[in-house]
Scaffold this active site. Sequence first.
Site, PDB file in Angstrom:
ATOM      1  N   GLU A   9       5.385   3.887  -0.003  1.00  0.00           N
ATOM      2  CA  GLU A   9       4.662   5.145  -0.794  1.00  0.00           C
ATOM      3  C   GLU A   9       3.328   5.235  -0.181  1.00  0.00           C
ATOM      4  OE1 GLU A   9       3.962   6.930  -5.055  1.00  0.00           O
ATOM      5  OE2 GLU A   9       3.640   4.753  -4.673  1.00  0.00           O
ATOM      6  N   ASP A  16       6.258   0.310  -3.888  1.00  0.00           N
ATOM      7  CA  ASP A  16       5.446   1.155  -4.580  1.00  0.00           C
ATOM      8  C   ASP A  16       3.871   1.082  -4.165  1.00  0.00           C
ATOM      9  OD1 ASP A  16       5.238   2.908  -6.907  1.00  0.00           O
ATOM     10  OD2 ASP A  16       4.132   1.171  -7.561  1.00  0.00           O
TER      11      ASP A  16
END
Length: 495
Positions: free
Chosen positions: A225, A184
Amino acid sequence: MCYEVFVRSFYDSDGDGIGDLRGLIEKLPYISDLGASCIWLMPVAQSPSYHGYDVTNYYEINRDYGTTEDFKRLIAEAHTRGISVLVDLVLNHVSSEHPWFQSALFVPGSPYRDWFLWSPAARRVPGWQAEVWHRSPTSNEYYYGLFWGGMPDLNLGNPAVKEETKRIARYWLEDMGVDGFRLDAVAHFFEAGDTVRDAPATHPWLRDYSAYIHQVAPGSFTVGEVSGSTALLVPYYPDQLDTYFEFELADAVLDAVRNSSARGLTAALQRVQRDLPQGRWASFLRNHDQTRTLTELQGDVARARLAATLLLTLPGVPFVYYGEEIGMTGSKPDPRLRTPMHWARAPAAGFTRGQAWEPLQPDSFTANVAVQDGDPRSLLSLYRQLIHLRAARPALGSAADVTILTSGSDAVLSYLRRANGKAVLVIANLSGQRIARPTLSSTDAVLPPGRYTAKPLFGGGPETSLRVMRDGRIRGWIPVATLEPFEGRVIELAP
Ligand code: CA
């Protein structure tokens, strides 16, 4: 194909209204039938929030979802079905309730103080939408939390923090048995002055971390990401994470079917092919942070079908967010992008026998798995068919490149995928008008000279043939007599 699952919204096994790991295990046959070879679980570690992106204990399963034993059983049963499991690894920040941060705040001389970033004054960061420095409740200082005060950023430059992040990776790989990670907010791991994304220190850190992960688990897979354009992804290769989500390509696919124009998508594909290592990107249409595809396309199922057809026939590693395959809808606020899965024509759409943690979408009674399951013309059937086709045809599934063919019409997108001497042609009508006799040519040599049979793999039509000239180019070939509005076809070319 890798299937993104929000456990809280997938299937509730015990009637408390919250999806859980046992529910997910019960639904593995569905995921397997869909053709997924991988699932990505949004955060499953202990967290005080519904979404889980603010962790309070990296070594505990969220109690709402089940136990460590449940998780291990999920891994075992997924592996039995040939499905690998990736978990979301949230390392940019922790929950402000995490014991490390609580110690940093409240314990004088805490060893965890340097696990976070402090400043004597709050500064705004130009171009960032929110405050990033938050007043400490125990001193006159400010701590750094890029997303909000409840998520203090970890000081990843601190060697002790780095060691801990490695321990976390090792725990999930070795003790829990996962096959890799979705990392993330990778772009925000480091800061430099007013630079809050893509700071130079990010790259050596990722290089080292990725090497560690692959040393612990040589066959593992990582996807990061990094939102934004293809150009922003370039510095993250070649030796950091395995892949990154291709946000620009995702938008370009949706724009192409929305605007009935191939131009932007063609340009985006050419950039991806030119600037990124072959096939090392994760393609997708939408994820848990974005308006769902069908909502984005104003409920137009024909356009959604075509977008899925493009996603599942273009190169890259495709990811499908749960519910996209049945055309679930949803727009912000965030919980409305992550509503419970529609399984059946039943109360709470069969998601729970209790009260769902979040209200379902209004169309749950008509747009659900049970309704679409036996309908060969449903969106779900299209997803299943194309995912299985991709898995069975190396020309579609490999990282091999894509060659765009010219058609003379901006509403026709056509490309050739090749591997092991086999070729597959995709032709798509991006417009709402029927197109007669679409004519394809290539600017370069694309196939060995000779005669090919053109056999329909998806979308029907009669078998035809193609003659490739001595220079290897395709010239003025009409592969299908007509293309219906928003129709996509997949055709195998065999010598
Ligand atoms: Ca439950």
